[in-house]
Design a protein around this motif. Structure first.
Motif, PDB file in Angstrom:
ATOM      1  N   TRP A  88       0.821  -1.205   0.000  1.00 26.58           N
ATOM      2  CA  TRP A  88       0.000   0.000   0.000  1.00 26.58           C
ATOM      3  C   TRP A  88       0.855   1.256   0.000  1.00 26.58           C
ATOM      4  CZ3 TRP A  88      -4.865  -0.741  -1.165  1.00 26.58           C
ATOM      5  CH2 TRP A  88      -5.473  -1.946  -0.832  1.00 26.58           C
ATOM      6  N   ARG A  89       0.455   2.251  -0.775  1.00 31.82           N
ATOM      7  CA  ARG A  89       1.176   3.524  -0.768  1.00 31.82           C
ATOM      8  C   ARG A  89       1.001   4.230   0.581  1.00 31.82           C
ATOM      9  NH1 ARG A  89       2.658   6.082  -5.287  1.00 31.82           N
ATOM     10  NH2 ARG A  89       0.895   5.254  -6.488  1.00 31.82           N
ATOM     11  N   ASN A  90      -0.227   4.241   1.069  1.00 31.15           N
ATOM     12  CA  ASN A  90      -0.521   4.877   2.348  1.00 31.15           C
ATOM     13  C   ASN A  90      -1.181   3.892   3.300  1.00 31.15           C
ATOM     14  OD1 ASN A  90       0.425   7.582   1.684  1.00 31.15           O
ATOM     15  ND2 ASN A  90      -1.302   7.668   0.259  1.00 31.15           N
ATOM     16  N   GLN A  91      -2.454   3.620   3.090  1.00 31.94           N
ATOM     17  CA  GLN A  91      -3.179   2.710   3.958  1.00 31.94           C
ATOM     18  C   GLN A  91      -4.094   1.839   3.111  1.00 31.94           C
ATOM     19  OE1 GLN A  91      -5.336   5.366   6.533  1.00 31.94           O
ATOM     20  NE2 GLN A  91      -6.830   5.916   4.974  1.00 31.94           N
ATOM     21  N   PRO A  92      -4.547   0.701   3.634  1.00 33.90           N
ATOM     22  CA  PRO A  92      -5.441  -0.171   2.869  1.00 33.90           C
ATOM     23  C   PRO A  92      -6.694   0.574   2.411  1.00 33.90           C
ATOM     24  CG  PRO A  92      -4.634  -1.316   4.802  1.00 33.90           C
ATOM     25  CD  PRO A  92      -4.192   0.116   4.941  1.00 33.90           C
ATOM     26  N   ASN A  93      -7.061   0.338   1.170  1.00 31.57           N
ATOM     27  CA  ASN A  93      -8.223   0.996   0.573  1.00 31.57           C
ATOM     28  C   ASN A  93      -8.825   0.021  -0.427  1.00 31.57           C
ATOM     29  OD1 ASN A  93     -10.095   2.972  -0.033  1.00 31.57           O
ATOM     30  ND2 ASN A  93      -8.760   4.097  -1.422  1.00 31.57           N
ATOM     31  N   ILE A  94      -9.938  -0.593  -0.053  1.00 28.67           N
ATOM     32  CA  ILE A  94     -10.493  -1.695  -0.849  1.00 28.67           C
ATOM     33  C   ILE A  94     -11.956  -1.441  -1.168  1.00 28.67           C
ATOM     34  CG2 ILE A  94     -11.003  -4.175  -0.881  1.00 28.67           C
ATOM     35  CD1 ILE A  94      -8.598  -4.580   0.963  1.00 28.67           C
ATOM     36  N   LEU A  95     -12.311  -1.662  -2.420  1.00 26.03           N
ATOM     37  CA  LEU A  95     -13.698  -1.608  -2.879  1.00 26.03           C
ATOM     38  C   LEU A  95     -14.136  -3.019  -3.218  1.00 26.03           C
ATOM     39  CD1 LEU A  95     -16.319  -0.301  -3.961  1.00 26.03           C
ATOM     40  CD2 LEU A  95     -15.107   0.103  -6.135  1.00 26.03           C
ATOM     41  N   ILE A  96     -15.122  -3.515  -2.502  1.00 22.77           N
ATOM     42  CA  ILE A  96     -15.708  -4.824  -2.781  1.00 22.77           C
ATOM     43  C   ILE A  96     -16.917  -4.626  -3.687  1.00 22.77           C
ATOM     44  CG2 ILE A  96     -16.902  -6.817  -1.794  1.00 22.77           C
ATOM     45  CD1 ILE A  96     -15.278  -6.338   0.784  1.00 22.77           C
ATOM     46  N   ILE A  97     -16.904  -5.283  -4.835  1.00 23.21           N
ATOM     47  CA  ILE A  97     -18.051  -5.234  -5.743  1.00 23.21           C
ATOM     48  C   ILE A  97     -18.737  -6.595  -5.732  1.00 23.21           C
ATOM     49  CG2 ILE A  97     -18.848  -4.880  -8.100  1.00 23.21           C
ATOM     50  CD1 ILE A  97     -16.447  -3.165  -8.645  1.00 23.21           C
ATOM     51  N   ALA A  98     -19.998  -6.622  -5.362  1.00 27.67           N
ATOM     52  CA  ALA A  98     -20.786  -7.842  -5.489  1.00 27.67           C
ATOM     53  C   ALA A  98     -21.113  -8.043  -6.965  1.00 27.67           C
ATOM     54  CB  ALA A  98     -22.061  -7.740  -4.669  1.00 27.67           C
ATOM     55  N   PRO A  99     -20.684  -9.145  -7.566  1.00 26.35           N
ATOM     56  CA  PRO A  99     -20.922  -9.334  -8.996  1.00 26.35           C
ATOM     57  C   PRO A  99     -22.402  -9.484  -9.300  1.00 26.35           C
ATOM     58  CG  PRO A  99     -20.096 -11.359  -8.013  1.00 26.35           C
ATOM     59  CD  PRO A  99     -19.993 -10.295  -6.949  1.00 26.35           C
ATOM     60  N   PRO A 100     -22.817  -9.086 -10.497  1.00 24.54           N
ATOM     61  CA  PRO A 100     -24.221  -9.299 -10.867  1.00 24.54           C
ATOM     62  C   PRO A 100     -24.544 -10.792 -10.805  1.00 24.54           C
ATOM     63  CG  PRO A 100     -23.112  -7.909 -12.483  1.00 24.54           C
ATOM     64  CD  PRO A 100     -22.051  -8.477 -11.590  1.00 24.54           C
ATOM     65  N   PRO A 101     -25.707 -11.154 -10.340  1.00 26.19           N
ATOM     66  CA  PRO A 101     -26.024 -12.574 -10.216  1.00 26.19           C
ATOM     67  C   PRO A 101     -26.198 -13.261 -11.565  1.00 26.19           C
ATOM     68  CG  PRO A 101     -27.957 -11.247  -9.729  1.00 26.19           C
ATOM     69  CD  PRO A 101     -26.810 -10.293  -9.868  1.00 26.19           C
ATOM     70  N   ILE A 102     -25.950 -14.536 -11.563  1.00 24.77           N
ATOM     71  CA  ILE A 102     -26.232 -15.367 -12.738  1.00 24.77           C
ATOM     72  C   ILE A 102     -27.733 -15.306 -13.007  1.00 24.77           C
ATOM     73  CG2 ILE A 102     -26.197 -17.733 -13.617  1.00 24.77           C
ATOM     74  CD1 ILE A 102     -23.740 -18.179 -11.784  1.00 24.77           C
ATOM     75  N   GLU A 103     -28.091 -15.235 -14.276  1.00 23.90           N
ATOM     76  CA  GLU A 103     -29.491 -15.058 -14.633  1.00 23.90           C
ATOM     77  C   GLU A 103     -30.148 -16.378 -15.035  1.00 23.90           C
ATOM     78  OE1 GLU A 103     -28.907 -10.439 -16.166  1.00 23.90           O
ATOM     79  OE2 GLU A 103     -29.311 -12.022 -17.629  1.00 23.90           O
ATOM     80  N   GLU A 104     -31.463 -16.394 -14.957  1.00 24.44           N
ATOM     81  CA  GLU A 104     -32.238 -17.585 -15.275  1.00 24.44           C
ATOM     82  C   GLU A 104     -31.971 -18.023 -16.703  1.00 24.44           C
ATOM     83  OE1 GLU A 104     -36.696 -19.210 -14.245  1.00 24.44           O
ATOM     84  OE2 GLU A 104     -36.117 -17.158 -13.802  1.00 24.44           O
ATOM     85  N   GLY A 105     -31.866 -19.324 -16.884  1.00 23.47           N
ATOM     86  CA  GLY A 105     -31.620 -19.870 -18.212  1.00 23.47           C
ATOM     87  C   GLY A 105     -30.210 -20.362 -18.414  1.00 23.47           C
TER      88      GLY A 105
END
Length: 216
Positions: A124-141
């Protein structure tokens, strides 16, 4: 005056790598959300693509080598250090039937991964910095497509359960959070119902281009 661009690592699976299920190839550098994001953010930021098809949060795949995100995150971060932001979008592959993992298990795997990233101070350059992205769900079919037998059953239901659990985990770990499915225009191509469409790549990039300057 010259300024050093902020380094952002985008760590994910095939939807970060840019898999194009319409032709079983890869979206171009003018189409992938990571590349579009780099263009939108401009010279003040440097985007590093770290997408790998099949990557999991922390599970070893018995059929393919090197897909465990937990095992690679330390090396990845040191490769691109110093980091100003780590963006993680994983979990879709964890829902495969052969892992027999519940949404809660998958979230535990994500937490292990994020905790390891937080405790890699030399990256890390300074301090931990994390963005968690919940992925789009799998779709029907999805099960009626060629990918169905590979993924197995109940994947759609598991993937739909991840976003609220990820949001809770982000709160516990003091991370930023984004539910990709909440972004207008983000959805899957109908060829397998689990890989982002061309429009989805653009919409995700545009959303992140607005969000990232607020957090990094």
């Amino acid at each position: 005056m010259n300024t050093i661009p902020k380094t952002i690592v985008c760590f994910g699976d095939s939807n970060t790598h840019g898999y194009n299920s319409s032709n079983m190839g890869r979206f171009t550098h003018k189409e992938r959300w990571t590349c579009l994001l780099d263009d939108l953010l401009g010279p003040d930021y440097l985007i590093r693509e770290e997408g790998l098809s099949g990557r999991t949060t922390s599970f070893d795949d018995p059929l393919f080598e090197g897909l465990n995100g937990f095992s690679y995150i330390h090396t990845c971060m040191l490769t691109h250090e110093p980091l100003d932001l780590l963006v993680i979008m994983l979990g879709t592959n964890d829902v495969k039937e052969r892992f027999s993992a519940t949404p809660e298990n998958i979230t535990k795997g994500l937490e292990r991964l994020v905790t390891k990233a937080i405790h890699t101070p030399e990256a890390w350059r300074n301090q931990p910095n994390i963005l968690i992205i919940a992925p789009p769900p799998i779709e029907e079919g999805y099960y009626e497509t060629e990918i169905g037998p590979e993924m197995g059953k109940n994947c759609m239901e598991k993937s739909r359960a991840l976003a609220p659990l990820y949001e809770q985990a982000a709160g516990r770990l003091n991370c930023h959070f984004l539910d990709a499915s909440s972004i207008p225009g983000v959805g899957m191509y109908p060829y397998d119902h689990m890989h982002l469409s061309l429009e989805a790549h653009r919409c995700l990039a545009e959303k992140l281009a607005k969000l990232i300057p607020q957090i990094c």
